[in-house]
Scaffold this motif. Sequence first.
Motif, short mmCIF file in Angstrom:
data_model
loop_
_atom_site.label_atom_id
_atom_site.label_comp_id
_atom_site.label_asym_id
_atom_site.label_seq_id
_atom_site.Cartn_x
_atom_site.Cartn_y
_atom_site.Cartn_z
N LEU A 191 51.85 42.70 51.11
CA LEU A 191 51.76 41.96 49.86
C LEU A 191 52.01 42.87 48.65
O LEU A 191 52.76 42.51 47.75
CB LEU A 191 50.40 41.27 49.73
N TYR A 192 51.41 44.05 48.66
CA TYR A 192 51.63 44.96 47.52
C TYR A 192 53.11 45.35 47.44
O TYR A 192 53.66 45.44 46.34
CB TYR A 192 50.75 46.20 47.59
N LEU B 297 48.21 36.66 40.93
CA LEU B 297 47.66 36.98 42.24
C LEU B 297 46.17 36.71 42.21
O LEU B 297 45.45 37.26 41.38
CB LEU B 297 47.91 38.46 42.57
N TYR C 21 43.09 37.50 44.20
CA TYR C 21 42.83 38.54 45.20
C TYR C 21 41.34 38.58 45.50
O TYR C 21 40.53 38.92 44.65
CB TYR C 21 43.31 39.86 44.62
N SER C 22 40.97 38.26 46.72
CA SER C 22 39.57 38.13 47.12
C SER C 22 39.20 39.13 48.20
O SER C 22 40.00 39.42 49.09
CB SER C 22 39.31 36.71 47.63
N GLY C 23 37.99 39.64 48.10
CA GLY C 23 37.45 40.53 49.11
C GLY C 23 35.93 40.46 49.11
O GLY C 23 35.33 39.86 48.21
N LEU D 96 38.55 45.98 48.00
CA LEU D 96 39.86 45.57 47.50
C LEU D 96 40.78 46.79 47.39
O LEU D 96 40.44 47.78 46.77
CB LEU D 96 39.72 44.90 46.14
N LEU E 219 47.58 47.62 40.85
CA LEU E 219 47.73 46.28 40.28
C LEU E 219 47.36 46.26 38.81
O LEU E 219 48.00 45.57 38.01
CB LEU E 219 46.90 45.28 41.09
N VAL F 102 46.28 39.34 37.60
CA VAL F 102 45.53 39.41 38.86
C VAL F 102 44.11 38.97 38.56
O VAL F 102 43.51 39.42 37.59
CB VAL F 102 45.51 40.83 39.45
N PHE G 20 40.67 39.27 40.38
CA PHE G 20 39.94 39.88 41.48
C PHE G 20 38.64 39.11 41.65
O PHE G 20 37.89 38.93 40.69
CB PHE G 20 39.62 41.34 41.16
#
Length: 124
Positions: A2-3, A33, A35-37, A43, A49, A62, A64
């Motif tokens: 993805l990155y 984006l 972006y989940s963690g 992450l 990013l 993004v 997060f």
Amino acid sequence: PLYSMIRQWYLDQTAHAKTKQQTNKSDSPRAVLLYSGGSKESLLFVNELEQLMKEKSDQFRVVFTTTTKGQNENGAANNAGINGENRGTLRGGESSSGTAFTEGRIDSEMIRDAVNWLNHSKNM
């Protein structure tokens, strides 16, 4: 992977802008984006990013989000997002690096905020 795809998008946008000498930034493609963690520490590529967001702030965002309860460095609940108010801002619940982290799973409200940012930016 993805990155790598995001980085290629960035390189393509930069090359396109140079060859077209775009004067109207609203013609440039935009991306968000979500972006989940489990935690901030889980992450990957946060610094990279962040750098892309700084360089392409009108085109790339993004959000997060972490799924574990926690607090930001100021002791406040993590509740930032995309648009400018609490859950909907990229600046609301910032870390010391300036990156906002929301708390919770990606949901319909977060997706709606992302789509709204994309649509609003195109019309500016």
